[in-house]
Design an enzyme around this catalytic site. Structure first.
Site, PDB file in Angstrom:
ATOM      1  N   GLU A  81       0.855  -1.189   0.000  1.00  0.00           N
ATOM      2  CA  GLU A  81       0.000   0.000   0.000  1.00  0.00           C
ATOM      3  C   GLU A  81       0.888   1.234   0.000  1.00  0.00           C
ATOM      4  OE1 GLU A  81      -2.198   3.360   2.004  1.00  0.00           O
ATOM      5  OE2 GLU A  81      -0.285   2.463   2.469  1.00  0.00           O
ATOM      6  N   CYS A 113      -4.706  -3.257   1.678  1.00  0.00           N
ATOM      7  CA  CYS A 113      -4.075  -4.398   2.355  1.00  0.00           C
ATOM      8  C   CYS A 113      -4.287  -5.717   1.617  1.00  0.00           C
ATOM      9  CB  CYS A 113      -4.609  -4.541   3.780  1.00  0.00           C
ATOM     10  SG  CYS A 113      -4.657  -2.988   4.670  1.00  0.00           S
ATOM     11  N   HIS A 235      -6.907 -11.017   8.214  1.00  0.00           N
ATOM     12  CA  HIS A 235      -6.175  -9.745   8.159  1.00  0.00           C
ATOM     13  C   HIS A 235      -6.380  -9.043   9.506  1.00  0.00           C
ATOM     14  CE1 HIS A 235      -4.703  -5.876   7.159  1.00  0.00           C
ATOM     15  NE2 HIS A 235      -5.894  -5.303   7.189  1.00  0.00           N
TER      16      HIS A 235
END
Ligand code: CAA
Length: 386
Positions: A81, A113, A235
């Protein structure tokens, strides 16, 4: 029978410094339990002035190329990112720092992400086409928000390198996955911004919507029933998010899911902070590095990238995987960070945000194998470090 393809090596790298979030809580007049328990974060990695996503990526990948050589690597995919140039991919500098041969294709992937999961899928496709080839995938990021915001304790930095090949040593990835895309302004970073813009509440609900959307697609595509999945890696923008996600999936499927089993997946991320594209792979690395034997178990991996894209991937842990882990080295990369106090962290944060593209030299501070040396003629320069 289709060739099994997946991950044969996982290697973690992070920044030179660490901030104990208790210092941040104290400065904000916040109860330290809010960060430790409410967010599930103990520390965050902070980069030295001569570190960035290139140096982190190269440090994570170096042990992988040292172990496997470079003869079969024909593709280098770097997900981030926080890329450092609008045009040139982070991977091209990483390629040189690692001494990869010229007969390699190199590219950067971006979707907040989520890029690491996209890179893994691309790698699986390349290996399916030619099972002699290996693909080096690196997810690398520095998570940066403005200071004195609710998001400040959810910063961090890290990189995970993985080797993707046929007959993998660690995890064979299932051919079916579930995907979900929806245009949401929950978190983004305009081209002239050094810090992300975020709507915290919306980002949490967009994450959970992408999870249920990706799960439903996974099942519709013929993916495994939830009872077949032994472990879940999510995540982790902050590790408590994994608990929220797991509860949501339990409610959505109507199946009781054990929350205690999430704990090993959070052990590195509690200390790294958010590492955006690398976070999910740091969760997987922490799970495999845990002493519990997971041979033959099916693991789910949920990747979320704001904006927003989610993907639910599953895979099976291979026989003999423990011999290929790097648990001690991964733990050492966290343990060896140099603590900073709040004033030092805030000064590093301000300096990184102000760093321009005009010529300058950056003095040596990191003890990492590679360093950012500064800018000459608008071009970034990298060199071997300590
Ligand atoms: N002891 C224990 N817990 C406490 C506490 C205390 N003294 N005080 C508060 N808490 C708990 C709260 O109850 C809350 O728990 P629940 O979420 O279970 O309700 C938790 O601590 C967080 O507190 P707040 O609800 O007050 O939230 P906040 O204002 O501090 O903001 C945040 C939290 C929205 C995550 C913010 O940190 C943020 O914006 N972070 C960046 C965005 C982000 O990470 N989003 C995640 C999804 S998006 C994504 O995944 C992509 C990505 O990587 C960015």
């Amino acid at each position: 029978e289709a060739t099994m393809i997946g991950i044969s090596d996982l290697s973690l790298a992070t920044g030179h410094h660490v901030l104990d979030l208790a210092h941040l809580a104290q400065a904000n007049g916040t109860d330290p339990a809010k960060y430790r328990v409410g967010l599930g974060q103990d520390e965050m990695s902070v980069l030295a002035p001569d570190e960035d996503v290139v140096t982190l990526a190269a440090a994570a990948a170096l042990p992988v190329v040292q172990r496997h050589g470079t003869d079969r690597i024909r593709t280098l995919l770097v997900a981030t990112e926080s890329g450092v140039d609008q045009s040139k991919s982070v991977g091209v500098w990483v390629h040189r720092l690692l001494g990869l041969p010229s007969s390699v294709r190199t590219v950067e992937l971006k979707q907040a992400c989520y890029g690491g999961a996209a890179a893994l899928q691309a790698a699986l496709g390349i290996v399916a086409r030619d099972p002699r080839q290996q693909v080096l995938v690196v997810a690398t990021d520095v998570a940066r928000y403005d200071v004195e915001t609710a998001a400040e304790p959810t910063q961090g930095a890290g990189a995970v390198a993985m080797l993707v090949e046929a007959d993998p040593a660690l995890v064979a990835i299932d051919p079916v996955s579930g995907v979900h895309t929806s245009d949401v302004d929950d978190f983004w970073r305009p081209n002239d911004h050094a810090s992300a813009v975020v709507d915290g509440r919306l980002s949490v609900s967009a994450y959970l919507d992408a999870l249920t959307g990706a799960w439903d697609d996974y099942r519709a595509q013929g993916g495994h029933p939830i009872e077949d999945i032994a472990r879940f890696c999510y995540h982790q923008p902050f590790t408590r998010m994994a608990t929220k996600a797991h509860r949501k999936l339990a409610q959505h499927t109507g199946v009781d899911l054990d929350e205690v089993l999430l704990e090993p997946t959070t052990r590195y991320n509690r200390r790294l902070g958010n590492s955006y594209t690398a976070s999910l792979w740091a969760a997987l690395t922490a799970l495999l590095d845990d002493p519990t034997d997971l041979t033959g178990e099916r693991i789910a991996l949920f990747s979320y990238g704001s904006g927003a894209v989610g993907e639910l991937i599953t895979g099976v842990v291979r026989d003999g995987y423990r011999a290929h882990l790097r648990a001690d080295d991964n733990a050492r990369s966290l343990d060896e960070r140099k603590p900073v106090d709040l004033a030092t962290y805030r000064a590093l944060h301000a300096a990184a945000g102000a760093r321009g593209s005009e010529d300058h030299d950056v003095p040596v501070s990191t003890s990492a194998p590679f360093r950012f040396a500064g800018v000459r003629g608008l071009a970034r320069r990298y060199e071997g470090g300590a």
